[in-house]
Design an enzyme around this catalytic site. Structure first.
Site, PDB file in Angstrom:
ATOM      1  N   LEU A 188      50.139 -17.806  15.136  1.00 31.75           N
ATOM      2  CA  LEU A 188      50.557 -17.008  14.039  1.00 31.75           C
ATOM      3  C   LEU A 188      49.732 -16.689  12.810  1.00 31.75           C
ATOM      4  CD1 LEU A 188      53.424 -15.843  14.655  1.00 31.75           C
ATOM      5  CD2 LEU A 188      54.455 -17.475  13.077  1.00 31.75           C
ATOM      6  N   HIS A 189      48.670 -16.198  13.135  1.00 35.87           N
ATOM      7  CA  HIS A 189      47.795 -15.789  12.114  1.00 35.87           C
ATOM      8  C   HIS A 189      48.038 -14.498  11.216  1.00 35.87           C
ATOM      9  CE1 HIS A 189      45.694 -12.182  14.249  1.00 35.87           C
ATOM     10  NE2 HIS A 189      45.822 -13.172  15.061  1.00 35.87           N
ATOM     11  N   ALA A 190      47.282 -13.979  10.475  1.00 31.47           N
ATOM     12  CA  ALA A 190      47.743 -13.169   9.324  1.00 31.47           C
ATOM     13  C   ALA A 190      48.479 -11.791  10.034  1.00 31.47           C
ATOM     14  CB  ALA A 190      46.831 -12.400   8.693  1.00 31.47           C
TER      15      ALA A 190
END
Lengths: 258, 264
Positions: A188-190
């Site tokens: 769940l990166h940017a």
């Protein structure tokens, strides 16, 4: 989609930093006018008032209002001076007291969700929380509030959660929970966090993921959820089931990365 | 406003009064005076660029000298190129303000810019007297306090502006007819205030990052303030000498140009 009603202007001593922050924020908010402004004409560091006035004025041509972020020192004072000089901007331009990069990202995502001037400003000012506070509405994954491990490995305990005992449940509404494993390699990166936050904001049902406000891109990024981590999605009130299901579907789909 | 004043104030005012040109001449603080002030300030800032740079290197980022030279050079150029003569003191102060905001590039831009802009708003008259001078300096001080969110004792340019305003007020109360004395008192107090920042701990601005290590260094903004106010004195005193000289030898004398302006 038409342009968001709130534009973001990023003023830095460094032209490169201003442009980079605008690029970063803009990537998460494709319909938001994010503009960088900074540096001196000769390429050296500094801020002068004319380009700041011009940039804010241009932003107001395409948006109803503008949230400005500035890096510390003269950039802040230059923006404040510009706002003081332009009475016609009253009620339309706010300088957010916020960390530059985190605030820019949070503001842009809030603006993408159609937030008002005050809502976008608030999102920016709350951005500092990702470094010094646990997410609000934190749920009962067995960690103590303020635990120093929380920030680093918040997603690891997700599978141990017992949502039925959630002390944050709203007694007046039905609380629905569900779990989903993060499928995409980067977690769940940017960008995925922004996708989820925008979805939750648009859906309009209060939703948390592992206790973090799922409408906050920064809170979601702070979870550091990686591939294989199991996330607990919780929503309360009318349409809670649909909200949880939609978030689970969104995360399961892998954000185009699988 | 009388009990807490620094001791040197009255002495400075008395020294100024004792100065012959003040007693026998009369300074005219008009738009031409502000233009001369700006030109002399630009020269003085340029002459002190290395000092300001060095002071700022010790406790800041080292750009105060170059930024101030860039800004004040632009001010002097702008005023020299103006097609029409400015009508009021405030007109010239406003040009100084907007030019500094547009050219300095560092914190001094919005700080001095706001100071001169606030000063311009209380001086929208062809000529100001001693009390007008007090208003000018107080407005400038308030502008810097607002913009910098600073107050006295934090090792900033306020530590020069605040004693200058105090000294000006005292001098104007004691000698309301002697604007030059008021100006001299203000400049002397700014100089003393700047020197006194050496012993202060910085709690505002970039120097505050240094903590205790900021003690022992003079604040560059306070020093540039003292330099600028001293230029205001010289701009007034020059006119005074020229006016006195012109009265004796006639307006065809060497100082005719300045005398014309001051006699207007």
């Amino acid at each position: 989609m038409t342009a968001a009603p709130v534009a973001i202007v990023l003023v830095s001593h460094s032209a490169a930093l201003a442009a980079g922050a605008a690029q970063l924020a803009g990537q998460m908010a494709p319909d938001v006018h994010c503009i960088g402004c900074g540096g001196l004409a000769d390429g050296s560091l500094g801020t002068i008032i004319d380009p700041v006035e011009t940039t804010i004025g241009q932003a107001l041509d395409s948006a109803a209002s503008v949230v400005v972020l500035a890096d510390p020192g003269s950039a802040v004072m230059t923006v404040e001076t510009a706002i003081d000089l332009h009475d016609e901007w009253a009620g339309r331009v706010l300088l957010a007291r916020a960390p530059f990069v985190e605030g820019a990202v949070a503001a842009a995502v809030a603006a993408q969700a159609g937030g008002t001037l005050d809502a976008v400003n608030l999102a920016a000012t709350q951005a500092s929380h990702m470094w010094n506070e646990v997410p609000s509405g934190m749920s009962p994954q067995g960690e103590q509030e303020g635990s120093p491990d929380r920030r680093n490995h918040p997603a690891d305990d997700a599978t141990d959660s017992e949502p039925d005992s959630d002390p944050d449940s709203d007694p007046d509404g039905d609380t629905v929970t569900g779990t989903v494993a993060v499928p995409n390699p980067l977690g769940l990166h940017a960008r995925p966090a922004a996708v989820v936050a925008r979805h939750v904001s648009a859906f309009g049902v209060p939703t948390t993921i592992n206790g973090a406000d799922a409408s906050s891109v920064l809170m979601l990024m702070a979870l550091e959820a990686r591939q294989g981590h199991t996330l607990t999605v919780t929503a309360t009130g009318d349409r809670a089931q649909q909200a949880v299901d939609s978030v689970i579907d969104l995360i399961s789909a892998g954000f185009g990365e699988i | 406003m009388t009990s807490s004043l620094p001791a040197p104030t009255d002495a400075s005012a008395r020294d100024a009064i004792a100065h012959g040109s003040v007693v026998h001449g009369s300074v005219v603080l008009d738009a031409a005076w502000v233009s001369r002030w700006a030109a002399l300030a630009a020269q003085a800032i340029a002459a002190n660029e290395n000092l300001l740079t060095e002071l700022d290197r010790q406790i800041g980022d080292g750009d105060h000298g170059i930024n101030m030279v860039r800004g004040w050079t632009a001010v002097a150029d702008k005023l020299a190129q103006q097609a029409s003569e400015p009508q009021t003191v405030g007109d010239v102060l406003k040009t100084i303000a907007t030019t500094l905001m547009s050219t300095v590039g560092g914190a001094a831009g919005p700080l001095y810019g706001t100071a001169f802009l606030r000063a311009s708003k209380v001086t929208a008259r062809p000529v100001i007297d001693a009390h007008g001078l007090v208003s000018l300096i107080e407005a400038a001080q308030e502008g810097i306090e607002t913009r910098g969110r600073a107050s006295a004792g934090e090792k900033t340019m306020i530590d020069a502006w605040q004693p200058a305003a105090h000294a000006a007020e005292t001098a104007a109360t004691a000698h309301p007819a002697h604007a030059l004395a008021v100006l001299q008192a203000a400049a002397a107090a700014a100089d003393a205030g700047a020197t006194a920042t050496i012993g202060l701990l910085a709690t505002k601005g970039r120097a505050s990052y240094l903590g205790d290590r900021s003690i022992g260094h003079e604040d560059p903004g306070a020093r540039s303030t003292a330099i600028i106010l001293q230029a205001a004195v010289e701009a007034a005193a020059v006119a005074d000498v020229e006016a006195a000289s012109a009265a004796v030898v006639g307006v065809e004398a060497a100082g005719a140009e300045v005398a014309e302006e001051t006699a207007a």
